[in-house]
Design an enzyme around this catalytic site. Structure first.
Site, PDB file in Angstrom:
ATOM      1  N   HIS A  47       0.857  -1.196   0.000  1.00 32.13           N
ATOM      2  CA  HIS A  47       0.000   0.000   0.000  1.00 32.13           C
ATOM      3  C   HIS A  47       0.885   1.235   0.000  1.00 32.13           C
ATOM      4  O   HIS A  47       1.349   1.681   1.051  1.00 32.13           O
ATOM      5  CB  HIS A  47      -0.913  -0.025   1.235  1.00 32.13           C
ATOM      6  CG  HIS A  47      -1.846   1.145   1.336  1.00 32.13           C
ATOM      7  ND1 HIS A  47      -2.945   1.130   2.181  1.00 32.13           N
ATOM      8  CD2 HIS A  47      -1.880   2.367   0.736  1.00 32.13           C
ATOM      9  CE1 HIS A  47      -3.589   2.287   2.089  1.00 32.13           C
ATOM     10  NE2 HIS A  47      -2.947   3.062   1.214  1.00 32.13           N
ATOM     11  N   HIS A  49       1.181   5.017  -2.564  1.00 36.57           N
ATOM     12  CA  HIS A  49       0.753   5.785  -3.742  1.00 36.57           C
ATOM     13  C   HIS A  49       2.008   6.399  -4.327  1.00 36.57           C
ATOM     14  O   HIS A  49       2.703   7.169  -3.639  1.00 36.57           O
ATOM     15  CB  HIS A  49      -0.231   6.879  -3.340  1.00 36.57           C
ATOM     16  CG  HIS A  49      -1.432   6.343  -2.629  1.00 36.57           C
ATOM     17  ND1 HIS A  49      -2.650   6.184  -3.246  1.00 36.57           N
ATOM     18  CD2 HIS A  49      -1.594   5.912  -1.352  1.00 36.57           C
ATOM     19  CE1 HIS A  49      -3.513   5.680  -2.379  1.00 36.57           C
ATOM     20  NE2 HIS A  49      -2.893   5.510  -1.216  1.00 36.57           N
ATOM     21  N   HIS A 227      -9.527   1.361  -0.827  1.00 40.13           N
ATOM     22  CA  HIS A 227      -9.405   2.016   0.469  1.00 40.13           C
ATOM     23  C   HIS A 227     -10.789   1.965   1.129  1.00 40.13           C
ATOM     24  O   HIS A 227     -11.794   2.332   0.508  1.00 40.13           O
ATOM     25  CB  HIS A 227      -9.008   3.478   0.307  1.00 40.13           C
ATOM     26  CG  HIS A 227      -7.557   3.687  -0.017  1.00 40.13           C
ATOM     27  ND1 HIS A 227      -6.916   3.067  -1.045  1.00 40.13           N
ATOM     28  CD2 HIS A 227      -6.620   4.486   0.590  1.00 40.13           C
ATOM     29  CE1 HIS A 227      -5.645   3.460  -1.073  1.00 40.13           C
ATOM     30  NE2 HIS A 227      -5.444   4.318  -0.089  1.00 40.13           N
ATOM     31  N   GLU A 230     -10.639   3.962   6.405  1.00 37.93           N
ATOM     32  CA  GLU A 230      -9.508   4.819   6.805  1.00 37.93           C
ATOM     33  C   GLU A 230     -10.073   5.884   7.745  1.00 37.93           C
ATOM     34  O   GLU A 230      -9.732   5.952   8.914  1.00 37.93           O
ATOM     35  CB  GLU A 230      -8.849   5.458   5.578  1.00 37.93           C
ATOM     36  CG  GLU A 230      -7.687   6.388   5.922  1.00 37.93           C
ATOM     37  CD  GLU A 230      -7.062   7.056   4.690  1.00 37.93           C
ATOM     38  OE1 GLU A 230      -7.671   7.013   3.597  1.00 37.93           O
ATOM     39  OE2 GLU A 230      -5.963   7.653   4.837  1.00 37.93           O
ATOM     40  N   ASP A 308       2.058   4.181   2.598  1.00 35.81           N
ATOM     41  CA  ASP A 308       0.988   5.027   2.042  1.00 35.81           C
ATOM     42  C   ASP A 308       1.572   6.153   1.167  1.00 35.81           C
ATOM     43  O   ASP A 308       1.658   5.988  -0.044  1.00 35.81           O
ATOM     44  CB  ASP A 308       0.109   5.580   3.166  1.00 35.81           C
ATOM     45  CG  ASP A 308      -1.315   5.917   2.692  1.00 35.81           C
ATOM     46  OD1 ASP A 308      -1.645   5.611   1.535  1.00 35.81           O
ATOM     47  OD2 ASP A 308      -2.095   6.484   3.489  1.00 35.81           O
ATOM     48  N   ASP A 309       1.935   7.274   1.763  1.00 29.97           N
ATOM     49  CA  ASP A 309       2.487   8.413   1.016  1.00 29.97           C
ATOM     50  C   ASP A 309       3.748   8.870   1.748  1.00 29.97           C
ATOM     51  O   ASP A 309       3.745   9.883   2.464  1.00 29.97           O
ATOM     52  CB  ASP A 309       1.446   9.546   0.977  1.00 29.97           C
ATOM     53  CG  ASP A 309       0.178   9.108   0.278  1.00 29.97           C
ATOM     54  OD1 ASP A 309       0.194   9.015  -0.965  1.00 29.97           O
ATOM     55  OD2 ASP A 309      -0.819   8.821   0.975  1.00 29.97           O
TER      56      ASP A 309
HETATM   57  N1  ADE Z   1      -4.483   8.953  -1.975  1.00 31.46           N
HETATM   58  C1  ADE Z   1      -3.224   9.053  -1.536  1.00 31.46           C
HETATM   59  N2  ADE Z   1      -3.153   8.752  -0.235  1.00 31.46           N
HETATM   60  C2  ADE Z   1      -4.402   8.440   0.156  1.00 31.46           C
HETATM   61  C3  ADE Z   1      -4.969   8.026   1.379  1.00 31.46           C
HETATM   62  N3  ADE Z   1      -4.241   7.879   2.483  1.00 31.46           N
HETATM   63  N4  ADE Z   1      -6.292   7.810   1.415  1.00 31.46           N
HETATM   64  C4  ADE Z   1      -7.044   7.965   0.324  1.00 31.46           C
HETATM   65  N5  ADE Z   1      -6.558   8.334  -0.850  1.00 31.46           N
HETATM   66  C5  ADE Z   1      -5.240   8.563  -0.942  1.00 31.46           C
HETATM   67 ZN    ZN Z   2      -3.545   4.911   0.613  1.00 35.65          ZN
END
Ligand code: ADE
Ligand code: ZN
Length: 407
Positions: A47, A49, A227, A230, A308-309
């Site tokens: 997971h 992006h 997703h 969250e 994630d990011d």
């Molecule tokens: N796009 C990038 N990061 C995200 C996240 N944590 N939740 C939903 N969409 C995303």
């Molecule tokens: Zn994500």
């Protein structure tokens, strides 16, 4: 493989149901040796992006290379803006940051920087989300996006020993019709991504909004993830499972609010791809010590750790592992935890078919790999290519401030 840990539901290169196996040696690892173990062990990242791996330095370099200006004076100023209060406050800046990506080489450079970073963390397999609508809406062709990312994935295998695959995500704040159009545009490149996912603003955009496009993707043979849970309620996780028929749930941390859902996730061994530092930065949990990863594992769920990011949330894979294990006390000594739960959290594996390390240790391979791409050449942005913070979007469903637009 260290600790004999395996996990299931990695989609590439083949989809196999891996049953976890546990090695008694994990019991003998002292808590103070755990960080080194977590860093050294081979890991799968399921997971992340790819647009969320765009570091401020690369945002500035790409903006210069492409002759665009961004509304921050410096890398430091941009980084200071990374103070998020919830998912939407992050998405606004994340979509704006992606605006500097225009050419195939930009997508390649972004992915390559992440893949080198992942290799340094001993990630041996990664499944990377990408958001084509963020780019096609700005006039960047689908071909440019997919080819740049895919070329980096191909090079990762031969040059870094990392197997890497792509998952195309539909933006849930946009319509299902838009998702269908995106799928059509992507189908000529269908051999370059392994599955589809669903991301962006969750609350108010339940999975069932995308029931038909996911059904079509299922017919086409794509792997399905989404997703859910969250920030959104457990009902969204139920509909990701029962309406979209996903194989994994991304995040899913709100599932602990629904005991029946927890039983279902455990019984069907549906993996949750949990992202602890993301949850912390987006205020899903007030404190990392309050994160429910331990509770998920103790309830018998398959929960994995992911970044994630990473450029926005302060950590790549190893940072997520070490900080989370330290803050939550996820060791064998944690009350209520067991060797089983710790092992499952680690989600460490060498996927089938992945290249072997030819005898070197994970850490020596990591140091061998630390070669960074040269920063792109600088150029002054002409005034006509200025980027502005977005005015309220034409689409009522779009998140506010989602793009910087060309003047
Ligand atoms: N796009 C990038 N990061 C995200 C996240 N944590 N939740 C939903 N969409 C995303
Ligand atoms: Zn994500």
């Amino acid at each position: 493989m260290l600790c004999g840990i395996t996990t299931q539901q990695q989609f590439a290169p083949t989809m196999t149901d891996f049953r976890p196996t546990y090695d008694k040696s994990f019991d003998r690892i002292a808590a103070d040796r755990l960080p080194a173990l977590l860093r050294a062990m081979p890991k799968a990242e399921l997971h992340m992006h790819i647009e969320g791996s765009l570091e401020p330095e690369l945002i500035f370099a790409l903006a210069q290379r492409n002759g665009v200006s961004i509304p921050y004076a410096s890398v430091e100023e941009l980084r200071k803006a990374y103070a998020f209060t919830n998912l939407q406050s992050f998405l606004d800046i994340y979509y704006a940051g992606a605006s500097v990506l225009l050419k195939e080489q930009d997508f390649y450079d972004m992915a390559w920087a992440y893949l080198e970073r992942a290799a340094a963390d001993n990630v041996v397999h990664t499944e990377m989300f990408f958001d084509p609508q963020t780019h096609t809406a700005r006039g960047v062709p689908m071909e440019t996006v997919v080819n740049g990312l895919h070329r980096a994935c191909t090079d990762a295998r031969s040059k870094l020993g990392v197997s890497a695959a792509l998952i195309l995500c539909f933006l849930r704040h946009l319509s299902e019709e838009d998702a269908f159009e995106t799928l059509e545009q992507a189908l000529p490149y269908r051999d370059k991504f392994i599955g589809v996912g669903l991301d962006s603003s969750e609350v108010g955009h339940p999975p069932e909004k995308f029931a038909r496009v996911f059904a079509r993707c299922r017919e086409l043979g794509f792997h399905l993830v989404a997703h859910a849970g969250e920030e959104g309620p457990p009902e969204y996780v139920w509909s990701a499972l029962d309406v979209l028929k996903v194989e994994r749930v991304d995040h899913g941390v709100q599932s602990t609010k629904d005991p029946e859902l927890m039983k279902r996730l455990a019984k069907d061994r549906i993996p949750l791809t949990v992202c602890p530092l993301s949850n912390l930065k987006l205020c899903v949990f007030p404190d990392l010590s309050k994160h429910n990863l331990g509770a998920l594992l103790d309830a018998g769920l398959v929960a994995t750790v992911n970044s994630d990011d990473p450029a926005y949330f302060g950590g790549y894979m190893n940072q997520n592992f070490t900080e989370t294990f330290a803050a939550t006390g996820l060791t064998r000594n944690r009350p209520g935890s067991s060797r089983r739960t710790v092992s499952r959290a680690a989600s460490s594996t060498r996927p089938p078919g992945a290249p072997t390390s030819s005898g070197s240790t994970p850490s020596s391979r990591a140091s061998d790999r630390r070669r960074r791409a040269a920063p792109p050449a600088a150029a002054s942005p002409p005034a006509h290519r200025r980027w502005l913070p977005a005015t309220p979007s034409a689409s009522p469903a779009a998140p506010a401030g989602a793009e910087w637009r060309r003047a």
